[in-house]
Design an enzyme around this catalytic site. Structure first.
Site, PDB file in Angstrom:
ATOM      1  N   MET A  11     -11.800  -6.660   4.307  1.00  0.00           N
ATOM      2  CA  MET A  11     -11.096  -5.725   5.192  1.00  0.00           C
ATOM      3  C   MET A  11     -10.843  -6.409   6.539  1.00  0.00           C
ATOM      4  O   MET A  11     -11.777  -6.870   7.194  1.00  0.00           O
ATOM      5  CB  MET A  11     -11.928  -4.457   5.412  1.00  0.00           C
ATOM      6  CG  MET A  11     -12.067  -3.564   4.195  1.00  0.00           C
ATOM      7  SD  MET A  11     -10.510  -3.055   3.425  1.00  0.00           S
ATOM      8  CE  MET A  11      -9.706  -2.180   4.777  1.00  0.00           C
ATOM      9  N   MET A  15     -12.234   4.381  -0.785  1.00  0.00           N
ATOM     10  CA  MET A  15     -13.035   4.498   0.438  1.00  0.00           C
ATOM     11  C   MET A  15     -13.716   5.853   0.378  1.00  0.00           C
ATOM     12  O   MET A  15     -13.352   6.794   1.083  1.00  0.00           O
ATOM     13  CB  MET A  15     -12.108   4.356   1.655  1.00  0.00           C
ATOM     14  CG  MET A  15     -11.579   2.940   1.837  1.00  0.00           C
ATOM     15  SD  MET A  15     -10.033   2.869   2.766  1.00  0.00           S
ATOM     16  CE  MET A  15      -8.860   3.029   1.410  1.00  0.00           C
ATOM     17  N   HIS A  61      -8.221   1.101  -4.336  1.00  0.00           N
ATOM     18  CA  HIS A  61      -9.241   0.814  -3.300  1.00  0.00           C
ATOM     19  C   HIS A  61      -9.842   2.152  -2.886  1.00  0.00           C
ATOM     20  O   HIS A  61      -9.176   2.957  -2.245  1.00  0.00           O
ATOM     21  CB  HIS A  61      -8.523   0.109  -2.135  1.00  0.00           C
ATOM     22  CG  HIS A  61      -9.357  -0.088  -0.916  1.00  0.00           C
ATOM     23  ND1 HIS A  61      -8.789  -0.311   0.327  1.00  0.00           N
ATOM     24  CD2 HIS A  61     -10.710  -0.112  -0.723  1.00  0.00           C
ATOM     25  CE1 HIS A  61      -9.753  -0.459   1.219  1.00  0.00           C
ATOM     26  NE2 HIS A  61     -10.919  -0.337   0.616  1.00  0.00           N
ATOM     27  N   SER A 113       0.842  -1.200   0.000  1.00  0.00           N
ATOM     28  CA  SER A 113       0.000   0.000   0.000  1.00  0.00           C
ATOM     29  C   SER A 113       0.875   1.246   0.000  1.00  0.00           C
ATOM     30  O   SER A 113       1.680   1.444   0.922  1.00  0.00           O
ATOM     31  CB  SER A 113      -0.900   0.013   1.229  1.00  0.00           C
ATOM     32  OG  SER A 113      -1.522   1.283   1.314  1.00  0.00           O
ATOM     33  N   HIS A 147      -0.984  -1.072  -4.393  1.00  0.00           N
ATOM     34  CA  HIS A 147      -2.291  -0.864  -3.752  1.00  0.00           C
ATOM     35  C   HIS A 147      -2.427   0.626  -3.419  1.00  0.00           C
ATOM     36  O   HIS A 147      -1.569   1.211  -2.753  1.00  0.00           O
ATOM     37  CB  HIS A 147      -2.408  -1.711  -2.488  1.00  0.00           C
ATOM     38  CG  HIS A 147      -3.767  -1.650  -1.859  1.00  0.00           C
ATOM     39  ND1 HIS A 147      -4.849  -2.361  -2.345  1.00  0.00           N
ATOM     40  CD2 HIS A 147      -4.229  -0.945  -0.797  1.00  0.00           C
ATOM     41  CE1 HIS A 147      -5.915  -2.109  -1.597  1.00  0.00           C
ATOM     42  NE2 HIS A 147      -5.568  -1.243  -0.657  1.00  0.00           N
ATOM     43  N   ASP A 175      -4.793   3.576  -1.869  1.00  0.00           N
ATOM     44  CA  ASP A 175      -5.910   3.813  -0.946  1.00  0.00           C
ATOM     45  C   ASP A 175      -6.398   5.253  -1.050  1.00  0.00           C
ATOM     46  O   ASP A 175      -5.723   6.182  -0.610  1.00  0.00           O
ATOM     47  CB  ASP A 175      -5.444   3.562   0.497  1.00  0.00           C
ATOM     48  CG  ASP A 175      -5.270   2.087   0.797  1.00  0.00           C
ATOM     49  OD1 ASP A 175      -6.222   1.322   0.554  1.00  0.00           O
ATOM     50  OD2 ASP A 175      -4.179   1.710   1.263  1.00  0.00           O
ATOM     51  N   ASP A 192      -6.893  -6.916   3.350  1.00  0.00           N
ATOM     52  CA  ASP A 192      -6.285  -5.601   3.543  1.00  0.00           C
ATOM     53  C   ASP A 192      -6.406  -5.173   4.999  1.00  0.00           C
ATOM     54  O   ASP A 192      -7.514  -5.023   5.512  1.00  0.00           O
ATOM     55  CB  ASP A 192      -7.043  -4.609   2.630  1.00  0.00           C
ATOM     56  CG  ASP A 192      -6.432  -3.226   2.615  1.00  0.00           C
ATOM     57  OD1 ASP A 192      -5.401  -2.998   3.271  1.00  0.00           O
ATOM     58  OD2 ASP A 192      -7.013  -2.363   1.906  1.00  0.00           O
ATOM     59  N   MET A 216      -9.109   7.962   0.195  1.00  0.00           N
ATOM     60  CA  MET A 216     -10.036   8.210   1.322  1.00  0.00           C
ATOM     61  C   MET A 216     -10.583   9.620   1.237  1.00  0.00           C
ATOM     62  O   MET A 216      -9.830  10.560   0.955  1.00  0.00           O
ATOM     63  CB  MET A 216      -9.283   8.061   2.642  1.00  0.00           C
ATOM     64  CG  MET A 216      -8.610   6.727   2.808  1.00  0.00           C
ATOM     65  SD  MET A 216      -7.685   6.686   4.334  1.00  0.00           S
ATOM     66  CE  MET A 216      -6.952   5.052   4.239  1.00  0.00           C
TER      67      MET A 216
HETATM   68  C1  DX5 Z   1      -6.808   0.922   5.350  1.00  0.00           C
HETATM   69  C2  DX5 Z   1      -6.234   0.747   3.981  1.00  0.00           C
HETATM   70  C3  DX5 Z   1      -5.101  -0.194   3.917  1.00  0.00           C
HETATM   71  C4  DX5 Z   1      -3.888   0.250   4.678  1.00  0.00           C
HETATM   72  C5  DX5 Z   1      -3.225  -0.989   5.185  1.00  0.00           C
HETATM   73  O1  DX5 Z   1      -7.968   1.669   5.268  1.00  0.00           O
HETATM   74  O2  DX5 Z   1      -7.231   0.258   3.089  1.00  0.00           O
HETATM   75  O3  DX5 Z   1      -4.760  -0.520   2.585  1.00  0.00           O
HETATM   76  O4  DX5 Z   1      -2.986   0.994   3.907  1.00  0.00           O
HETATM   77  O5  DX5 Z   1      -2.242  -0.635   6.073  1.00  0.00           O
HETATM   78  P1  DX5 Z   1      -1.537  -1.684   7.036  1.00  0.00           P
HETATM   79  O6  DX5 Z   1      -0.961  -2.761   6.190  1.00  0.00           O
HETATM   80  O7  DX5 Z   1      -0.526  -0.856   7.751  1.00  0.00           O
HETATM   81  O8  DX5 Z   1      -2.627  -2.213   7.958  1.00  0.00           O
HETATM   82 ZN    ZN Z   2      -6.658  -0.568   1.045  1.00  0.00          ZN
END
Ligand code: DX5
Ligand code: ZN
Length: 216
Positions: free
Chosen positions: A137, A68, A66, A8, A33, A35, A175, A37
């Site tokens: 998740m 969110m 991904h 990520s 990956h 993320d 994840d 948000m």
């Molecule tokens: C959380 C993200 C993950 C995050 C994982 O909302 O979707 O992808 O980056 O981080 P770690 O591996 O540190 O839990």
């Molecule tokens: Zn993620």
């Protein structure tokens, strides 16, 4: 087939993004990956299209994006244009999930659906045949570095059973809180792909950590 590893970029050094992108390019990782948000669906804001476009220019591996965000349908076309190869939306914000999945595929991307820790796998029964990826998740989305929720392992088993019963070719990705211990349990349960952020980038040798996950 060996497990797919998707570091990520949320845990990258944002002052040295290209350095970390190249590290992933040269490592045994399979996907980036990404993320996204929005501060609405999840209590944090990460980054948006400019970072994805900058990554796409140097990435030599697929972008596993991904999102969110509260209103994914509104942005499908822009994620495709920015270079997403896989686009994963959250079940919890998609009242017309079947239409959203079709929209992602029509835009030329592979379609994934993510399930929060409280969302049962059974909600995917009627769309599993359409999916390229199910994202389980194993933390509540919003932050890197959280503690792994053990029940995710059982959800991977349930997802595997659903996929096998339906003849779907969807991959199972997990994840949150992934390390070599939790990762080994997930692979044994049937996970095809593991996301890892802090476990990779909080280590002085991220390349070696990626190799250790790839060997699971
Ligand atoms: C959380 C993200 C993950 C995050 C994982 O909302 O979707 O992808 O980056 O981080 P770690 O591996 O540190 O839990
Ligand atoms: Zn993620």
């Amino acid at each position: 087939m060996s497990v797919i590893i998707a570091p990520s970029i949320l845990s990258c050094d944002f002052g040295n993004l290209e350095r970390d992108f190249q590290l992933i390019n040269r490592s045994q990782a399979d996907w980036f990956h990404v993320d996204v948000m929005d501060g609405v669906f999840v209590p944090n804001i990460s980054f948006g299209f400019p970072i994805i476009e900058a990554l796409k220019k140097v990435a030599e591996k697929p972008l596993d994006v991904h999102i969110m965000i509260a209103n994914p349908d509104q942005f499908i076309a822009q994620f495709a244009k920015s270079g997403a190869d896989i686009l994963t939306v959250h079940y919890e914000v998609c009242p017309h999930l079947h239409r959203t999945i079709a929209g992602i595929k029509e835009a030329g991307m592979k379609a994934g659906v993510a399930l929060n820790p409280h969302t049962p796998v059974s909600v995917l029964e009627n769309v599993i045949a359409e999916l390229d990826l199910v994202l389980i998740m194993s933390v509540n989305p919003g932050f890197g570095g959280q503690k792994f929720i053990q029940q995710a392992v059982e959800k991977v088993r349930q997802t595997k059973a659903l996929i096998q019963a339906s003849g779907s070719s969807a991959l199972i990705e997990v994840d949150g809180g992934v390390n070599t211990t939790t990762g080994a349990a997930l692979v044994a349960a049937g996970a095809d792909a593991l996301v890892a952020g802090s476990f990779v980038f909080n280590n002085p040798d991220p390349t070696a950590v990626i190799a250790s996950l790839k060997a699971l």
